[in-house]
Design a protein around this motif. Sequence first.
Motif, PDB file in Angstrom:
ATOM      1  N   ILE A  30       0.862  -1.188   0.000  1.00  0.00           N
ATOM      2  CA  ILE A  30       0.000   0.000   0.000  1.00  0.00           C
ATOM      3  C   ILE A  30       0.896   1.236   0.000  1.00  0.00           C
ATOM      4  CG2 ILE A  30      -1.684   1.344   1.366  1.00  0.00           C
ATOM      5  CD1 ILE A  30      -2.707  -1.276   2.527  1.00  0.00           C
ATOM      6  N   VAL A  31       0.572   2.196  -0.869  1.00  0.00           N
ATOM      7  CA  VAL A  31       1.194   3.520  -0.754  1.00  0.00           C
ATOM      8  C   VAL A  31       0.144   4.444  -0.165  1.00  0.00           C
ATOM      9  CG1 VAL A  31       1.999   5.545  -2.040  1.00  0.00           C
ATOM     10  CG2 VAL A  31       2.919   3.281  -2.571  1.00  0.00           C
ATOM     11  N   HIS A  32       0.540   5.205   0.846  1.00  0.00           N
ATOM     12  CA  HIS A  32      -0.418   6.128   1.460  1.00  0.00           C
ATOM     13  C   HIS A  32       0.054   7.566   1.303  1.00  0.00           C
ATOM     14  CE1 HIS A  32      -3.718   7.446   3.912  1.00  0.00           C
ATOM     15  NE2 HIS A  32      -2.872   8.335   4.410  1.00  0.00           N
ATOM     16  N   LEU A  33      -0.793   8.404   0.715  1.00  0.00           N
ATOM     17  CA  LEU A  33      -0.471   9.831   0.542  1.00  0.00           C
ATOM     18  C   LEU A  33      -1.092  10.622   1.689  1.00  0.00           C
ATOM     19  CD1 LEU A  33      -1.196  10.255  -3.307  1.00  0.00           C
ATOM     20  CD2 LEU A  33       0.923   9.520  -2.177  1.00  0.00           C
ATOM     21  N   LEU A 112       6.644   8.197  -6.761  1.00  0.00           N
ATOM     22  CA  LEU A 112       6.085   7.631  -8.000  1.00  0.00           C
ATOM     23  C   LEU A 112       6.662   6.243  -8.244  1.00  0.00           C
ATOM     24  CD1 LEU A 112       6.089  10.758 -10.343  1.00  0.00           C
ATOM     25  CD2 LEU A 112       4.066   9.493  -9.537  1.00  0.00           C
ATOM     26  N   ALA A 113       7.952   6.073  -7.981  1.00  0.00           N
ATOM     27  CA  ALA A 113       8.566   4.751  -8.186  1.00  0.00           C
ATOM     28  C   ALA A 113       7.882   3.718  -7.303  1.00  0.00           C
ATOM     29  CB  ALA A 113      10.067   4.824  -7.876  1.00  0.00           C
ATOM     30  N   ARG A 114       7.555   4.107  -6.083  1.00  0.00           N
ATOM     31  CA  ARG A 114       6.866   3.140  -5.206  1.00  0.00           C
ATOM     32  C   ARG A 114       5.460   2.852  -5.712  1.00  0.00           C
ATOM     33  NH1 ARG A 114      10.043   2.735  -0.565  1.00  0.00           N
ATOM     34  NH2 ARG A 114      11.127   4.633   0.043  1.00  0.00           N
ATOM     35  N   ALA A 119       3.838  -4.722  -6.829  1.00  0.00           N
ATOM     36  CA  ALA A 119       3.391  -5.280  -5.545  1.00  0.00           C
ATOM     37  C   ALA A 119       2.430  -4.339  -4.822  1.00  0.00           C
ATOM     38  CB  ALA A 119       4.602  -5.560  -4.648  1.00  0.00           C
ATOM     39  N   VAL A 120       2.442  -3.063  -5.219  1.00  0.00           N
ATOM     40  CA  VAL A 120       1.516  -2.098  -4.602  1.00  0.00           C
ATOM     41  C   VAL A 120       0.162  -2.223  -5.288  1.00  0.00           C
ATOM     42  CG1 VAL A 120       1.011   0.381  -4.417  1.00  0.00           C
ATOM     43  CG2 VAL A 120       3.253  -0.509  -3.752  1.00  0.00           C
ATOM     44  N   GLY A 176       2.521  -1.562 -18.696  1.00  0.00           N
ATOM     45  CA  GLY A 176       1.706  -2.786 -18.731  1.00  0.00           C
ATOM     46  C   GLY A 176       1.446  -3.382 -17.349  1.00  0.00           C
ATOM     47  N   ILE A 177       1.454  -2.551 -16.335  1.00  0.00           N
ATOM     48  CA  ILE A 177       1.180  -3.032 -14.969  1.00  0.00           C
ATOM     49  C   ILE A 177      -0.261  -2.678 -14.616  1.00  0.00           C
ATOM     50  CG2 ILE A 177       1.858  -2.799 -12.533  1.00  0.00           C
ATOM     51  CD1 ILE A 177       4.593  -1.727 -13.624  1.00  0.00           C
ATOM     52  N   VAL A 178      -0.997  -3.625 -14.065  1.00  0.00           N
ATOM     53  CA  VAL A 178      -2.406  -3.345 -13.756  1.00  0.00           C
ATOM     54  C   VAL A 178      -2.494  -2.166 -12.779  1.00  0.00           C
ATOM     55  CG1 VAL A 178      -3.339  -5.659 -14.147  1.00  0.00           C
ATOM     56  CG2 VAL A 178      -2.414  -5.067 -11.896  1.00  0.00           C
ATOM     57  N   PRO A 179      -3.571  -1.382 -12.896  1.00  0.00           N
ATOM     58  CA  PRO A 179      -3.689  -0.228 -11.995  1.00  0.00           C
ATOM     59  C   PRO A 179      -3.904  -0.669 -10.551  1.00  0.00           C
ATOM     60  CG  PRO A 179      -5.574  -0.347 -13.521  1.00  0.00           C
ATOM     61  CD  PRO A 179      -4.669  -1.466 -13.873  1.00  0.00           C
TER      62      PRO A 179
END
Length: 492
Positions: A30-33, A112-114, A119-120, A176-179
Amino acid sequence: MHRLSSKTLDRLASTVRRPAYDPAETRVGIVHLGVGAFHRAHQAVYLDDILASDPQWAIAGASLRRGDMRDALAPQDDLFTVAVRSGEETSLRVVGSLRSIDVVPENPAAILARMVDPAVRIVSLTVTEKGYCHDPATGDLDPDHPDIRADLDDPWRPLSAPGLVAEALRLRRAAGIVPFTVMPCDNLPANGPTVHRIVSQYAGLLDGALGRFVENDVAFAGTMVDRIVPATSADDIAEIGRMIGIEDAWPVVTEPFTQWVIEDRFPTGRPDFGSVGAEMVSDVEPFERMKLRMLNGAHSSLAYLGYLAGYETVSSAMSNPDIERFCHALMTAEVMPTLDISGANLPAYRDALLARFHNPALKHRTWQIAMDGSQKLPQRLLGTIRDRLAAGAPIERLALGVAAWMRYVTGTDELGSAIDVRDPIAERLKAIGTAAGRDAEALTKGYLGLDAVFGRDLRDDDRFETAVRSALAMLLDAGAAATVAVYAAGSR
Ligand code: CS2
């Protein structure tokens, strides 16, 4: 004194609960803003429970403005204490679910890289109402917002929440990575669809195809979040240090109550939120409406009236019987009739809220809740007012809440001292107040002319204007304490 970190966990007082897993063995999912106090006392705690059995859902956090949280937590391996307080009791736990904090303005590429990491699978947000750069009255993106303009000029180095989410989705799509699923956790009405619309509109301004992709192929899971989390004070830091036996530079203090209702819309996977007390539902909007109108509507009214009447905290304001009766009457007579939620026991919900507001162990400043009223009023009071007007029902107490906001944002309190009004349009609010002076009619007209807050419909509604004007006149003449007494008694 030793400082909290992964190496000093065994020095914690024995009463402090600590992570039931090794944080170093977890993986970020999870990325949390927006790593503020609320996120740390709410979502991070649920995920701390999740990680005990499923290590793939640690959080990579980001601060959108300042570096102070990162600076405080980095030397602690991002560990922090959550102190749950009620009356005389405090229970303490150290949370390990946050693994890093990036500071976006220093280096947008890092977060952005994360966000692009396959895996996120979830990007969650607590960026406060104003962080979405939208028009609060309509829920649409504000394309003229300075942060949006800056991001549209330089979309590969975004600084706003819509800009970051859209750019990360663009990068994933290109690779090509799923959202990921976007999970807003702020007090916005219908926060799932609203934030979906805002991000799609932003993306569409950059590139029509990206806008359509966000609109059609990205899932936004709405949530209702609830936990009262006052800003941490210097006294809290000192006291918690004494209680845990080592230093924590930035703990959080909260109440026992916590609630998280989540719309179950995670096409690429999610943690088992239900196993740690969250409620998974197919439609979260009724829960959000109930919470925003009951809790936050009462909270904002209490904040403006309480501040004006000289109360520093919510619990001290609630110790005034007129204010407590006013809150009860506001919810019972004017808010509850607008809510129709199957299975909800609204009187019990109200009584629980009043008890939470009374919690003397939380020093929740009225000034803190009073912040950003231009962004909060629409979903907290004005939606309820619209429903009541449509039903031909009384709105006097709701109108007093609105009038108290107007009185507050003039920037001068009842003793003639300056109020430190924090709001994205604070300057404009003050200018309207200065131009109108103490004339209730001119003030009401001036503030109702703010379309982004009231919309044209409320500005042009005579019943609404009359109710606000007479409440404001009484506030100006008699002061907040006396006015609340009149409105609490229902003699109007
Ligand atoms: C408060 C909220 O500061 C505010 O505006 O009304 O932060 C409130 O404490 C939370 O929504 C409770 O869940």
